[in-house]
Design an enzyme around this catalytic site. Structure first.
Site, PDB file in Angstrom:
ATOM      1  N   ARG A 221      -7.161  -2.695  -8.008  1.00 20.53           N
ATOM      2  CA  ARG A 221      -7.434  -2.539  -6.571  1.00 20.53           C
ATOM      3  C   ARG A 221      -7.638  -1.053  -6.259  1.00 20.53           C
ATOM      4  O   ARG A 221      -6.977  -0.187  -6.856  1.00 20.53           O
ATOM      5  CB  ARG A 221      -6.290  -3.095  -5.715  1.00 20.53           C
ATOM      6  N   HIS A 269     -17.292  -4.530  -7.311  1.00 18.49           N
ATOM      7  CA  HIS A 269     -16.264  -5.593  -7.326  1.00 18.49           C
ATOM      8  C   HIS A 269     -16.804  -6.853  -8.012  1.00 18.49           C
ATOM      9  O   HIS A 269     -16.786  -7.943  -7.444  1.00 18.49           O
ATOM     10  CB  HIS A 269     -15.771  -5.904  -5.909  1.00 18.49           C
TER      11      HIS A 269
HETATM   12  P1  NAP Z   1      -0.294 -10.684 -12.023  1.00 14.66           P
HETATM   13  O1  NAP Z   1      -0.295 -11.718 -13.111  1.00 14.66           O
HETATM   14  O2  NAP Z   1       0.526 -10.901 -10.804  1.00 14.66           O
HETATM   15  O3  NAP Z   1       0.163  -9.316 -12.720  1.00 14.66           O
HETATM   16  C1  NAP Z   1       0.458  -8.168 -11.999  1.00 14.66           C
HETATM   17  C2  NAP Z   1       1.038  -7.128 -12.956  1.00 14.66           C
HETATM   18  O4  NAP Z   1       1.256  -5.911 -12.224  1.00 14.66           O
HETATM   19  C3  NAP Z   1       2.394  -7.544 -13.544  1.00 14.66           C
HETATM   20  O5  NAP Z   1       2.469  -7.116 -14.897  1.00 14.66           O
HETATM   21  C4  NAP Z   1       3.377  -6.772 -12.690  1.00 14.66           C
HETATM   22  O6  NAP Z   1       4.589  -6.425 -13.327  1.00 14.66           O
HETATM   23  C5  NAP Z   1       2.600  -5.495 -12.437  1.00 14.66           C
HETATM   24  N1  NAP Z   1       3.070  -4.788 -11.228  1.00 14.66           N
HETATM   25  C6  NAP Z   1       3.025  -5.194  -9.944  1.00 14.66           C
HETATM   26  N2  NAP Z   1       3.545  -4.260  -9.132  1.00 14.66           N
HETATM   27  C7  NAP Z   1       3.940  -3.242  -9.932  1.00 14.66           C
HETATM   28  C8  NAP Z   1       4.534  -1.973  -9.689  1.00 14.66           C
HETATM   29  N3  NAP Z   1       4.851  -1.561  -8.472  1.00 14.66           N
HETATM   30  N4  NAP Z   1       4.804  -1.189 -10.754  1.00 14.66           N
HETATM   31  C9  NAP Z   1       4.501  -1.591 -12.011  1.00 14.66           C
HETATM   32  N5  NAP Z   1       3.909  -2.776 -12.304  1.00 14.66           N
HETATM   33  C10 NAP Z   1       3.647  -3.577 -11.279  1.00 14.66           C
HETATM   34  O7  NAP Z   1      -1.771 -10.380 -11.523  1.00 14.66           O
HETATM   35  P2  NAP Z   1      -3.159 -10.630 -12.311  1.00 14.66           P
HETATM   36  O8  NAP Z   1      -3.565 -12.036 -12.208  1.00 14.66           O
HETATM   37  O9  NAP Z   1      -3.034 -10.009 -13.659  1.00 14.66           O
HETATM   38  O10 NAP Z   1      -4.156  -9.772 -11.386  1.00 14.66           O
HETATM   39  C11 NAP Z   1      -3.983  -8.382 -11.219  1.00 14.66           C
HETATM   40  C12 NAP Z   1      -4.900  -7.857 -10.150  1.00 14.66           C
HETATM   41  O11 NAP Z   1      -6.240  -7.804 -10.625  1.00 14.66           O
HETATM   42  C13 NAP Z   1      -5.024  -8.714  -8.888  1.00 14.66           C
HETATM   43  O12 NAP Z   1      -3.913  -8.543  -8.040  1.00 14.66           O
HETATM   44  C14 NAP Z   1      -6.294  -8.180  -8.279  1.00 14.66           C
HETATM   45  O13 NAP Z   1      -5.970  -7.084  -7.461  1.00 14.66           O
HETATM   46  C15 NAP Z   1      -7.093  -7.694  -9.495  1.00 14.66           C
HETATM   47  N6  NAP Z   1      -8.312  -8.482  -9.725  1.00 14.66           N
HETATM   48  C16 NAP Z   1      -9.523  -7.864  -9.668  1.00 14.66           C
HETATM   49  C17 NAP Z   1     -10.686  -8.580  -9.910  1.00 14.66           C
HETATM   50  C18 NAP Z   1     -12.038  -7.896  -9.904  1.00 14.66           C
HETATM   51  O14 NAP Z   1     -13.058  -8.557 -10.019  1.00 14.66           O
HETATM   52  N7  NAP Z   1     -12.081  -6.590  -9.790  1.00 14.66           N
HETATM   53  C19 NAP Z   1     -10.618  -9.950 -10.191  1.00 14.66           C
HETATM   54  C20 NAP Z   1      -9.375 -10.559 -10.226  1.00 14.66           C
HETATM   55  C21 NAP Z   1      -8.222  -9.814  -9.978  1.00 14.66           C
HETATM   56  P3  NAP Z   1       5.649  -7.548 -13.821  1.00 14.66           P
HETATM   57  O15 NAP Z   1       4.966  -8.263 -14.952  1.00 14.66           O
HETATM   58  O16 NAP Z   1       6.805  -6.769 -14.288  1.00 14.66           O
HETATM   59  O17 NAP Z   1       5.894  -8.411 -12.626  1.00 14.66           O
END
Ligand code: NAP
Length: 306
Positions: A221, A269
């Protein structure tokens, strides 16, 4: 079961056949009496008026299933009392792995150094993947898949996440070790969600911890990065290249300096999309779980914001 497709109408033709095939017992509608729906399938951009969706009248709904992995636009909605689940989809994961591998390889191989200008530049032997240190910030559904794929390519990968939970034998540094995670990151990939804990994480102070000339790849993000600080770090050479898919303001305004910067790549994006063919069965599974009162998949923790 009556389900409202609470997503922009341009997605209807793409999604409806897959959702109906995956869950034939569902009556999927684009409109109706809010109190009659058992669940909502939600994506940002709904309602199209731009007003925040008022969840209050959806008194019967047992599930709000997001079609997006990132839920920052809905998680803080004070009217949302129903369980919210985010999207974890194998197609989304595969797309994100391809995006991150592609840009990592471009940076790793220094492909931008080969200008087509008649000059024969072969002064150095590039390192092989095991000699390249990559850090992945956020090792959840997407970051974990990317870290595993980079590791399988041979890169020296470490992750960083709030909990520091290991990913298949890979070192994942916990939240307190951000400095160590950045200090080793010749290539830094971020797949962090937008939460109060991740906003402005990369500022002048933390960017200065990166090895000189590091590459940043951010499909997580845009709020992660203080943009002026990144521009200054690029101009100093502290950051060698930035590949940015997400921004504080989207679409990125035409006058934004990122567009014209010679060492910034802007992608609009598009890193990874949720694919109806692979995601519809996951939505169907969660709808059935909601109706049966079984535990939901990928439930969002409202306090953490992801
Ligand atoms: P997820 O499974 O919820 O994983 C989030 C990760 O971030 C987890 O490892 C979490 O740690 C870590 N995290 C969250 N807050 C943190 C903090 N303050 N400090 C350190 N680590 C932190 O999410 P996901 O499915 O992988 O998706 C991640 C993000 O990708 C989405 O939220 C979205 O913003 C982005 N995204 C972008 C696109 C694009 O096309 N550009 C598409 C899809 C998603 P823990 O494991 O310890 O909880």
């Amino acid at each position: 079961m009556r389900v409202l497709f609470a997503a922009p109408s341009k997605g209807w033709d793409n999604w409806a056949p897959h959702l109906r095939a995956a869950c034939p017992e569902m009556e999927l509608l684009q409109d109706g009496e809010p109190g009659s729906f058992d669940a909502l399938i939600y994506a940002p951009g709904y309602p199209e008026s731009g007003e925040p969706l008022d969840f209050t009248p959806f008194t019967r709904a047992r599930l709000v299933q997001s079609l997006w992995a990132g839920v920052e636009r809905i998680v803080g909605n004070p009217t949302l009392t129903q369980p919210l689940c985010r999207m974890v989809d194998p197609g989304l994961q595969a797309g994100m792995v391809e995006y991150c591998l592609g840009w990592t390889m471009r940076a790793h191989l220094g492909m931008d150094g080969y200008a087509q200008d008649g000059v024969w530049r072969n002064p150095i032997v590039p390192p092989l993947a095991p000699e390249r240190r990559v850090t992945v910030l956020g090792t959840g559904a997407l970051g974990g898949a990317v870290a595993r794929a980079l590791k399988a390519m041979g890169f020296d990968v470490a992750g960083w996440s709030a909990s520091g939970r290991a990913v298949e034998g890979m070192e994942v540094l916990p939240g307190a070790d951000l400095h160590a995670a950045l200090a080793r990151a010749e290539i830094l990939v971020s797949l962090l969600p937008d939460t109060p804990g991740t906003r402005d994480l990369l500022d002048a102070g933390t960017l200065a911890l990166l090895p000189s000339g590091a590459t940043i790849i951010n499909p997580g993000r845009g709020t992660l990065i203080v943009e002026d600080d990144l521009l200054a770090a690029l101009d100093r050479g502290q950051v060698g290249m930035a590949v940015l898919d997400v921004f504080r303001t989207e679409p990125l305004p035409p006058e934004h300096p990122f567009w014209a910067h010679p060492r910034v790549v802007v992608t609009p994006h598009i890193a990874a999309d949720t694919r109806p063919s692979t995601a519809a069965p996951i939505v169907a599974e969660n709808l059935r779980r909601a109706m049966d009162g079984r535990p939901l998949l990928h439930l969002v923790d409202r306090a953490r914001g992801y």
